[in-house]
Design a protein around this motif. Structure first.
Motif, PDB file in Angstrom:
ATOM      1  N   MET A   6       0.734  -0.970   0.072  1.00  0.00           N
ATOM      2  CA  MET A   6       0.107  -0.330  -0.301  1.00  0.00           C
ATOM      3  C   MET A   6       0.846   0.794   0.148  1.00  0.00           C
ATOM      4  O   MET A   6       2.466   0.903   0.539  1.00  0.00           O
ATOM      5  N   VAL A  11     -10.603  -2.588   7.399  1.00  0.00           N
ATOM      6  CA  VAL A  11     -11.903  -3.359   6.726  1.00  0.00           C
ATOM      7  C   VAL A  11     -13.055  -4.290   7.146  1.00  0.00           C
ATOM      8  O   VAL A  11     -12.274  -5.132   7.650  1.00  0.00           O
ATOM      9  N   TYR A  16     -14.166   0.851   5.938  1.00  0.00           N
ATOM     10  CA  TYR A  16     -13.403   1.809   5.711  1.00  0.00           C
ATOM     11  C   TYR A  16     -13.495   2.279   7.298  1.00  0.00           C
ATOM     12  O   TYR A  16     -14.775   2.552   7.371  1.00  0.00           O
ATOM     13  N   VAL A  22      -2.006  -1.382   9.171  1.00  0.00           N
ATOM     14  CA  VAL A  22      -2.905  -2.681   8.719  1.00  0.00           C
ATOM     15  C   VAL A  22      -3.121  -3.763   9.073  1.00  0.00           C
ATOM     16  O   VAL A  22      -1.662  -4.538   8.987  1.00  0.00           O
ATOM     17  N   SER A  65      -7.322  -7.403   6.608  1.00  0.00           N
ATOM     18  CA  SER A  65      -7.749  -5.832   5.924  1.00  0.00           C
ATOM     19  C   SER A  65      -6.972  -5.399   4.511  1.00  0.00           C
ATOM     20  O   SER A  65      -7.397  -5.479   3.466  1.00  0.00           O
ATOM     21  N   LEU A  77      -7.317  -4.394   0.382  1.00  0.00           N
ATOM     22  CA  LEU A  77      -6.900  -3.390   0.346  1.00  0.00           C
ATOM     23  C   LEU A  77      -5.333  -3.252  -0.512  1.00  0.00           C
ATOM     24  O   LEU A  77      -4.596  -2.075  -1.134  1.00  0.00           O
ATOM     25  N   ALA A  83      -3.791  -0.331  -2.331  1.00  0.00           N
ATOM     26  CA  ALA A  83      -3.678   0.808  -2.466  1.00  0.00           C
ATOM     27  C   ALA A  83      -3.740   1.673  -1.723  1.00  0.00           C
ATOM     28  O   ALA A  83      -2.081   1.557  -1.996  1.00  0.00           O
ATOM     29  N   ILE A 123      -3.517   6.000  -0.240  1.00  0.00           N
ATOM     30  CA  ILE A 123      -4.311   6.656   0.973  1.00  0.00           C
ATOM     31  C   ILE A 123      -3.581   7.874   0.326  1.00  0.00           C
ATOM     32  O   ILE A 123      -2.420   8.304   1.121  1.00  0.00           O
ATOM     33  N   VAL A 142      -9.255   6.205   0.230  1.00  0.00           N
ATOM     34  CA  VAL A 142      -8.912   4.873   0.021  1.00  0.00           C
ATOM     35  C   VAL A 142      -9.053   4.769  -1.442  1.00  0.00           C
ATOM     36  O   VAL A 142     -10.315   5.003  -1.842  1.00  0.00           O
ATOM     37  N   ASN A 147      -8.575   2.425  -3.967  1.00  0.00           N
ATOM     38  CA  ASN A 147      -8.531   1.072  -3.905  1.00  0.00           C
ATOM     39  C   ASN A 147      -8.729  -0.509  -5.441  1.00  0.00           C
ATOM     40  O   ASN A 147     -10.011   0.006  -5.734  1.00  0.00           O
ATOM     41  N   ASN A 205      -8.712  -3.196  -5.708  1.00  0.00           N
ATOM     42  CA  ASN A 205      -9.471  -4.194  -5.322  1.00  0.00           C
ATOM     43  C   ASN A 205     -10.733  -3.798  -5.417  1.00  0.00           C
ATOM     44  O   ASN A 205     -12.328  -4.529  -5.483  1.00  0.00           O
ATOM     45  N   SER A 222     -18.318   1.240  -5.660  1.00  0.00           N
ATOM     46  CA  SER A 222     -17.969   2.050  -3.936  1.00  0.00           C
ATOM     47  C   SER A 222     -19.207   2.953  -3.648  1.00  0.00           C
ATOM     48  O   SER A 222     -19.915   3.515  -4.914  1.00  0.00           O
TER      49      SER A 222
END
Length: 122
Positions: A17, A45, A55, A79, A83, A87, A90, A92, A105, A107, A109, A113
């Motif tokens: 990440m 998560v 989140y 993390v 989670s 993630l 991802a 941030i 985020v 993400n 994956n 959303s």
């Protein structure tokens, strides 16, 4: 626990990440304002939210055995292993716009959303 940063080449493939410069600066500032520069942003998560997963953000000083630690500049993010499965890859970010200021985020994956970006589905 594994400690990973953007500059390490031995990170497990796909289980990384990243923090943007903006996110790292905000985490460091919030930790300083709390009077404890050792605080880390914890990203989790959990099931729930309008899209299936949500989140969670909090500050923590403990690193558990199943945690992965990501760092940039003077900021750290933790993390947990479960989670991280949702993630991996991802980014941030910390955003300031007309809607307010918040950690965002990005993400890869998430198949979809919710409108506010607080929950997602895979």
């Amino acid at each position: 626990m594994s400690i990973l940063s953007e500059n390490q080449s031995d990170t497990p493939a796909g289980r990384v990440m990243s923090l943007t410069a903006s996110a790292a600066a905000r985490i460091a500032k919030l930790a300083t304002l709390e009077g404890n520069p050792d605080q880390m942003l914890r990203l989790t998560v959990s099931g729930g939210g309008c899209s299936g997963f949500q989140y969670g953000f909090s500050f923590d000083t403990a690193v558990n055995e199943d945690d992965h630690l990501f760092a940039r500049d003077n900021a750290k993010m933790v993390v947990d292993d479960t989670s991280l499965d949702l993630l991996a890859g991802a980014e941030i970010d910390y955003v300031e716009d007309l809607m307010g200021s918040y950690f965002k985020v990005n993400n890869p994956n998430a198949a979809s959303s919710c409108g506010c970006g607080a929950s997602f589905s895979v």
